[in-house]
Design a protein around this motif. Structure first.
Motif, mmCIF file in Angstrom:
data_model
loop_
_atom_site.group_PDB
_atom_site.id
_atom_site.type_symbol
_atom_site.label_atom_id
_atom_site.label_comp_id
_atom_site.label_asym_id
_atom_site.label_seq_id
_atom_site.Cartn_x
_atom_site.Cartn_y
_atom_site.Cartn_z
ATOM 1 N N LEU A 1 28.773 77.264 24.760
ATOM 2 C CA LEU A 1 29.494 76.341 23.883
ATOM 3 C C LEU A 1 29.379 76.713 22.399
ATOM 4 O O LEU A 1 29.748 75.918 21.528
ATOM 5 N N ASN A 2 28.833 77.907 22.139
ATOM 6 C CA ASN A 2 28.709 78.396 20.755
ATOM 7 C C ASN A 2 27.861 77.456 19.887
ATOM 8 O O ASN A 2 28.137 77.234 18.700
ATOM 9 N N ILE A 3 26.790 76.946 20.480
ATOM 10 C CA ILE A 3 25.880 76.044 19.776
ATOM 11 C C ILE A 3 24.988 76.803 18.795
ATOM 12 O O ILE A 3 24.660 76.304 17.712
ATOM 13 N N VAL A 4 24.587 78.016 19.155
ATOM 14 C CA VAL A 4 23.556 78.749 18.409
ATOM 15 C C VAL A 4 23.928 78.979 16.941
ATOM 16 O O VAL A 4 23.141 78.636 16.044
ATOM 17 N N PRO A 5 25.078 79.571 16.608
ATOM 18 C CA PRO A 5 25.375 79.793 15.187
ATOM 19 C C PRO A 5 25.515 78.503 14.385
ATOM 20 O O PRO A 5 25.101 78.438 13.215
#
Length: 354
Positions: A251-255
């Motif tokens: 879900l592209n949480i990291v960046p």
């Protein structure tokens, strides 16, 4: 050219040796699951599923061109106690014994970079002297698997030895020096899940330790790290299977979370949405095992085999350079060795790489 693979695990090193042109005539591996995996893809060589200390190699003297293998790394790993020679798992003396008994034209020995660090450096230098005393010119280097097309930032120590000359290491094929981008983990895995992921959730760390990159530092629980979509992943660990398993940020949480923390935001709590751990099959692909390669034993046993193995593509790069030099053929670009002070055994020279 014929070779023996010591401490072979599931056969990552052997796969590279064979691709480079060596015929592996025997392997030694104590772990039954790893040996079962090895036998599944090699039914012709002699298999020693026993303690190496109980195996005599004198029958191979004069019949083998290369001795290869990676003695257990736990006595020297920075993740352990680093007890070196006082650790019962230290099998470097057994590797030296096998080399002395077989007397091949050359050898390849693999281990962790921790062996070269200050605490264990005296033991490392002792080992190099013992290897040289068996009648070999010695060269060693710390290599990153990512520099040879492996989608993984895995650094390892390699020691090369040869009876008649100093063997050189292959120059990197990827990275800044080579002018070719590193292979990304995502380019190998694709977009769809492969195999069954372990049932181990990823949690936000209570006290996150950030780095400039969103995919470095300790922002999430455990030793597993999120995969960087634009580069190689961190080292695949033999202890994978739980919270030390790397994971995909679906879900592209990291960046977004990294930017939040860097801006002074408060740490979050609970499970990271959309985090999916890597399966055994995905870890194996990142290690460059062939697609569809099967591992024996329980899931934890399979993860261990994958994490302990030498990446076949890295093994191929090193074995290919060794094979070409032994055969006297034109070789790809090699790294020039840096010679140090000659040691006492006649004209043998001790040298080291990067």
């Amino acid at each position: 050219m014929r070779a023996i693979d010591l401490f072979s695990g599931p056969g990552g090193l052997s796969l590279g040796l064979k691709r480079a042109g060596f015929s592996v005539i025997a392997n030694v591996e104590l772990n039954k699951d790893a040996m079962a995996t090895y036998v599944s893809h090699d039914v012709t060589s002699e298999h020693y599923n026993q303690d190496i200390q109980s195996v005599s190699f004198t029958r191979y003297r004069g019949k083998v061109d290369l001795l290869a293998g990676g003695p257990p790394c736990q006595p020297f790993s920075i993740g352990g106690l680093r007890k070196s020679s006082s650790d019962s798992r230290d099998m470097i003396p057994e590797y030296i014994r096998c080399l002395r008994e077989v007397q091949p034209a050359a050898f390849i020995m693999e281990n962790v970079p921790g062996l070269t660090l200050k605490r264990t450096r005296p033991y490392f230098e002792w080992a190099l002297a013992q290897l040289a005393a068996c009648g070999y010119f010695i060269n060693w280097a710390l290599l990153s698997a990512s520099d040879y097309g492996v989608p993984q930032k895995r650094k390892r120590l390699f020691v090369l030895g040869c009876k008649h000359k100093t063997l050189r290491f292959p120059a990197p094929t990827h990275g800044l020096e080579a002018g070719v981008p590193h292979v990304t983990a995502f380019s190998v895995l694709g977009v769809d899940p492969i195999g069954d992921a372990p049932n181990s959730s990823v949690f936000f760390a209570k006290s996150p330790d950030t780095r400039p990159s969103p995919y470095a530092g300790h922002v999430f629980n455990g030793g597993g790290r999120p995969l960087d979509p634009n580069g190689p992943c961190h080292t695949i660990l033999a202890s994978s299977g739980g919270n030390k398993t790397h994971w995909i940020d679906t879900l592209n949480i990291v960046p977004e979370y990294h930017a939040h923390l860097m801006a002074g935001g408060a740490p979050r709590a609970g499970v990271v949405p959309g985090a999916r751990r890597l399966s055994v099959e995905e870890c194996a692909l990142i290690q460059t095992f062939p697609e569809g390669f099967c591992f024996s034993g329980t899931r934890s046993a399979q993860y261990k085999q994958v994490g302990d193995a030498v990446p076949p593509d890295l093994a191929f790069a090193i074995a290919g350079a060794v094979h070409s030099q032994l055969a006297g053929h034109t070789t790809p670009k090699l790294i020039d060795p840096h010679f140090e002070t000659p040691i006492t055994q006649g004209e043998l020279l001790l040298c080291h790489g990067m």
